[in-house]
Design a protein around this motif. Structure first.
Motif, PDB file in Angstrom:
ATOM      1  N   TYR A 152      -6.455   6.731   8.685  1.00  0.00           N
ATOM      2  CA  TYR A 152      -5.664   5.566   9.210  1.00  0.00           C
ATOM      3  C   TYR A 152      -4.203   5.755   9.655  1.00  0.00           C
ATOM      4  CZ  TYR A 152      -9.405   2.619   7.851  1.00  0.00           C
ATOM      5  OH  TYR A 152     -10.676   2.121   7.720  1.00  0.00           O
ATOM      6  N   ALA A 153      -3.540   6.818   8.956  1.00  0.00           N
ATOM      7  CA  ALA A 153      -2.303   7.196   9.357  1.00  0.00           C
ATOM      8  C   ALA A 153      -2.001   8.091  10.462  1.00  0.00           C
ATOM      9  CB  ALA A 153      -1.720   7.506   7.982  1.00  0.00           C
ATOM     10  N   LEU A 154      -3.200   8.662  11.083  1.00  0.00           N
ATOM     11  CA  LEU A 154      -3.059   9.400  12.087  1.00  0.00           C
ATOM     12  C   LEU A 154      -2.425   8.594  13.298  1.00  0.00           C
ATOM     13  CD1 LEU A 154      -6.458  11.191  12.017  1.00  0.00           C
ATOM     14  CD2 LEU A 154      -4.281  11.981  11.184  1.00  0.00           C
ATOM     15  N   SER A 155      -1.703   9.501  14.044  1.00  0.00           N
ATOM     16  CA  SER A 155      -1.038   9.041  15.402  1.00  0.00           C
ATOM     17  C   SER A 155      -1.789   8.273  16.397  1.00  0.00           C
ATOM     18  CB  SER A 155      -0.191   9.985  16.018  1.00  0.00           C
ATOM     19  OG  SER A 155      -1.130  11.294  16.599  1.00  0.00           O
ATOM     20  N   ASP A 156      -3.243   8.655  16.662  1.00  0.00           N
ATOM     21  CA  ASP A 156      -4.066   8.039  17.484  1.00  0.00           C
ATOM     22  C   ASP A 156      -4.934   6.609  16.936  1.00  0.00           C
ATOM     23  OD1 ASP A 156      -5.727   9.606  16.077  1.00  0.00           O
ATOM     24  OD2 ASP A 156      -6.678  10.170  17.597  1.00  0.00           O
ATOM     25  N   VAL A 157      -4.467   6.405  15.639  1.00  0.00           N
ATOM     26  CA  VAL A 157      -4.992   5.047  15.001  1.00  0.00           C
ATOM     27  C   VAL A 157      -3.915   4.091  14.579  1.00  0.00           C
ATOM     28  CG1 VAL A 157      -6.507   4.369  12.878  1.00  0.00           C
ATOM     29  CG2 VAL A 157      -6.955   6.654  14.041  1.00  0.00           C
ATOM     30  N   THR A 158      -4.543   2.934  15.119  1.00  0.00           N
ATOM     31  CA  THR A 158      -3.597   2.007  14.475  1.00  0.00           C
ATOM     32  C   THR A 158      -3.963   1.337  13.308  1.00  0.00           C
ATOM     33  OG1 THR A 158      -3.435   1.311  16.969  1.00  0.00           O
ATOM     34  CG2 THR A 158      -2.680  -0.585  15.440  1.00  0.00           C
ATOM     35  N   MET A 159      -2.883   1.363  12.247  1.00  0.00           N
ATOM     36  CA  MET A 159      -3.410   0.770  10.838  1.00  0.00           C
ATOM     37  C   MET A 159      -3.273  -0.690  10.947  1.00  0.00           C
ATOM     38  SD  MET A 159      -1.868   2.127   7.337  1.00  0.00           S
ATOM     39  CE  MET A 159      -1.783   3.894   7.803  1.00  0.00           C
ATOM     40  N   SER A 160      -4.140  -1.325  10.544  1.00  0.00           N
ATOM     41  CA  SER A 160      -3.806  -2.796   9.887  1.00  0.00           C
ATOM     42  C   SER A 160      -2.848  -2.903   8.913  1.00  0.00           C
ATOM     43  CB  SER A 160      -5.238  -3.361   9.786  1.00  0.00           C
ATOM     44  OG  SER A 160      -5.648  -2.958   8.371  1.00  0.00           O
ATOM     45  N   SER A 161      -2.129  -4.278   9.140  1.00  0.00           N
ATOM     46  CA  SER A 161      -1.369  -4.656   8.120  1.00  0.00           C
ATOM     47  C   SER A 161      -1.799  -4.519   6.660  1.00  0.00           C
ATOM     48  CB  SER A 161      -0.700  -5.716   8.426  1.00  0.00           C
ATOM     49  OG  SER A 161      -1.349  -7.000   8.281  1.00  0.00           O
ATOM     50  N   ASP A 162      -3.118  -5.008   6.742  1.00  0.00           N
ATOM     51  CA  ASP A 162      -3.673  -4.927   5.347  1.00  0.00           C
ATOM     52  C   ASP A 162      -3.992  -3.468   4.958  1.00  0.00           C
ATOM     53  OD1 ASP A 162      -4.270  -7.791   5.294  1.00  0.00           O
ATOM     54  OD2 ASP A 162      -6.293  -7.640   6.107  1.00  0.00           O
ATOM     55  N   MET A 163      -4.260  -2.690   5.818  1.00  0.00           N
ATOM     56  CA  MET A 163      -4.334  -1.264   5.335  1.00  0.00           C
ATOM     57  C   MET A 163      -3.115  -0.739   4.854  1.00  0.00           C
ATOM     58  SD  MET A 163      -6.157   1.301   4.311  1.00  0.00           S
ATOM     59  CE  MET A 163      -7.814   0.735   5.169  1.00  0.00           C
ATOM     60  N   THR A 164      -1.932  -0.985   5.491  1.00  0.00           N
ATOM     61  CA  THR A 164      -0.670  -0.524   5.292  1.00  0.00           C
ATOM     62  C   THR A 164      -0.029  -1.056   3.826  1.00  0.00           C
ATOM     63  OG1 THR A 164      -0.096  -0.535   7.595  1.00  0.00           O
ATOM     64  CG2 THR A 164       2.005  -0.704   6.027  1.00  0.00           C
ATOM     65  N   VAL A 167      -4.408  -1.176 -15.651  1.00  0.00           N
ATOM     66  CA  VAL A 167      -3.867  -1.150 -14.113  1.00  0.00           C
ATOM     67  C   VAL A 167      -5.044  -2.092 -13.266  1.00  0.00           C
ATOM     68  CG1 VAL A 167      -3.692   0.012 -11.933  1.00  0.00           C
ATOM     69  CG2 VAL A 167      -2.199   0.630 -14.141  1.00  0.00           C
ATOM     70  N   THR A 168      -4.305  -2.905 -12.481  1.00  0.00           N
ATOM     71  CA  THR A 168      -5.200  -3.595 -11.395  1.00  0.00           C
ATOM     72  C   THR A 168      -5.200  -2.981 -10.426  1.00  0.00           C
ATOM     73  OG1 THR A 168      -5.033  -5.679 -12.788  1.00  0.00           O
ATOM     74  CG2 THR A 168      -5.876  -5.846 -10.620  1.00  0.00           C
ATOM     75  N   TRP A 169      -6.364  -2.186  -9.847  1.00  0.00           N
ATOM     76  CA  TRP A 169      -6.245  -1.578  -8.531  1.00  0.00           C
ATOM     77  C   TRP A 169      -6.322  -2.547  -7.309  1.00  0.00           C
ATOM     78  CZ3 TRP A 169      -5.124   3.627  -8.600  1.00  0.00           C
ATOM     79  CH2 TRP A 169      -5.424   4.267  -9.676  1.00  0.00           C
ATOM     80  N   PRO A 170      -5.629  -2.103  -6.494  1.00  0.00           N
ATOM     81  CA  PRO A 170      -5.685  -3.177  -5.080  1.00  0.00           C
ATOM     82  C   PRO A 170      -7.261  -3.041  -4.314  1.00  0.00           C
ATOM     83  CG  PRO A 170      -4.122  -1.204  -4.694  1.00  0.00           C
ATOM     84  CD  PRO A 170      -4.593  -1.326  -6.169  1.00  0.00           C
ATOM     85  N   THR A 171      -7.343  -4.110  -3.727  1.00  0.00           N
ATOM     86  CA  THR A 171      -8.809  -3.981  -3.100  1.00  0.00           C
ATOM     87  C   THR A 171      -8.497  -3.334  -1.772  1.00  0.00           C
ATOM     88  OG1 THR A 171      -9.429  -6.034  -4.376  1.00  0.00           O
ATOM     89  CG2 THR A 171     -10.488  -5.494  -2.401  1.00  0.00           C
ATOM     90  N   LYS A 172      -9.332  -2.418  -1.387  1.00  0.00           N
ATOM     91  CA  LYS A 172      -9.290  -1.761   0.049  1.00  0.00           C
ATOM     92  C   LYS A 172      -9.852  -2.768   0.919  1.00  0.00           C
ATOM     93  CE  LYS A 172     -11.302   2.403   2.231  1.00  0.00           C
ATOM     94  NZ  LYS A 172     -12.178   3.514   1.924  1.00  0.00           N
ATOM     95  N   PRO A 173      -9.391  -2.785   1.978  1.00  0.00           N
ATOM     96  CA  PRO A 173      -9.490  -3.550   3.089  1.00  0.00           C
ATOM     97  C   PRO A 173     -10.788  -2.751   3.917  1.00  0.00           C
ATOM     98  CG  PRO A 173      -7.316  -2.763   3.703  1.00  0.00           C
ATOM     99  CD  PRO A 173      -7.700  -2.289   2.295  1.00  0.00           C
ATOM    100  N   TRP A 174     -11.672  -3.597   4.660  1.00  0.00           N
ATOM    101  CA  TRP A 174     -12.650  -3.213   5.163  1.00  0.00           C
ATOM    102  C   TRP A 174     -12.406  -2.299   6.563  1.00  0.00           C
ATOM    103  CZ3 TRP A 174     -17.028  -1.858   2.603  1.00  0.00           C
ATOM    104  CH2 TRP A 174     -17.107  -2.729   1.363  1.00  0.00           C
ATOM    105  N   TRP A 175     -11.275  -2.503   7.047  1.00  0.00           N
ATOM    106  CA  TRP A 175     -11.157  -2.090   8.265  1.00  0.00           C
ATOM    107  C   TRP A 175      -9.888  -1.035   8.375  1.00  0.00           C
ATOM    108  CZ3 TRP A 175     -10.744  -6.957   6.937  1.00  0.00           C
ATOM    109  CH2 TRP A 175      -9.696  -7.603   6.781  1.00  0.00           C
TER     110      TRP A 175
END
Length: 112
Positions: free
Chosen positions: A70-82, A104-112
């Motif tokens: 998601y961090a590649l230059s040709d992919v737009t990362m959503s704010s949830d993923m950030t 530790v409570t792990w954050p929930t990974k967004p689906w997109w």
């Protein structure tokens, strides 16, 4: 871990260790390597907290790696993923006991 602790004291040590517990292991020194006391070796072993944090970081790094694309230059990362990735990077903040690490409570990974 015992051999790592020995090598912190003497990087050139030639040694064989049988067992994982410093109190019950058998240490054989080779090629004229000077013996190091078990107390001195114990002092170089990582703490339970250091071990727990290392294990946590391994898990965290794996989760980050799963979303690296998601961090590649040709992919737009959503704010949830950030936010998710930042929360993973910050997960060790304030962890100063093994109990805190284990809870530790792990954050929930967004689906997109």
């Amino acid at each position: 871990m015992i051999i790592d602790a020995i090598l912190k004291i003497n990087p050139d040590a030639k040694v064989t260790v049988v067992g994982d517990d410093i109190d019950t292991c058998t240490i054989t020194w080779h090629d004229g390597t000077a013996e190091i006391s078990k107390d001195d070796i114990k002092a170089q072993l990582p703490s339970d907290l250091a071990i727990a944090l290392t294990d946590l970081r391994i898990q965290r790094d794996s989760l980050l790696a799963e979303t690296d694309f998601y961090a590649l230059s040709d992919v737009t990362m959503s704010s949830d993923m950030t936010t998710y990735r930042q929360n993973l990077r910050d997960i060790t903040t304030g962890l100063d006991t093994v109990e805190k690490v284990n809870n530790v409570t792990w954050p929930t990974k967004p689906w997109w």
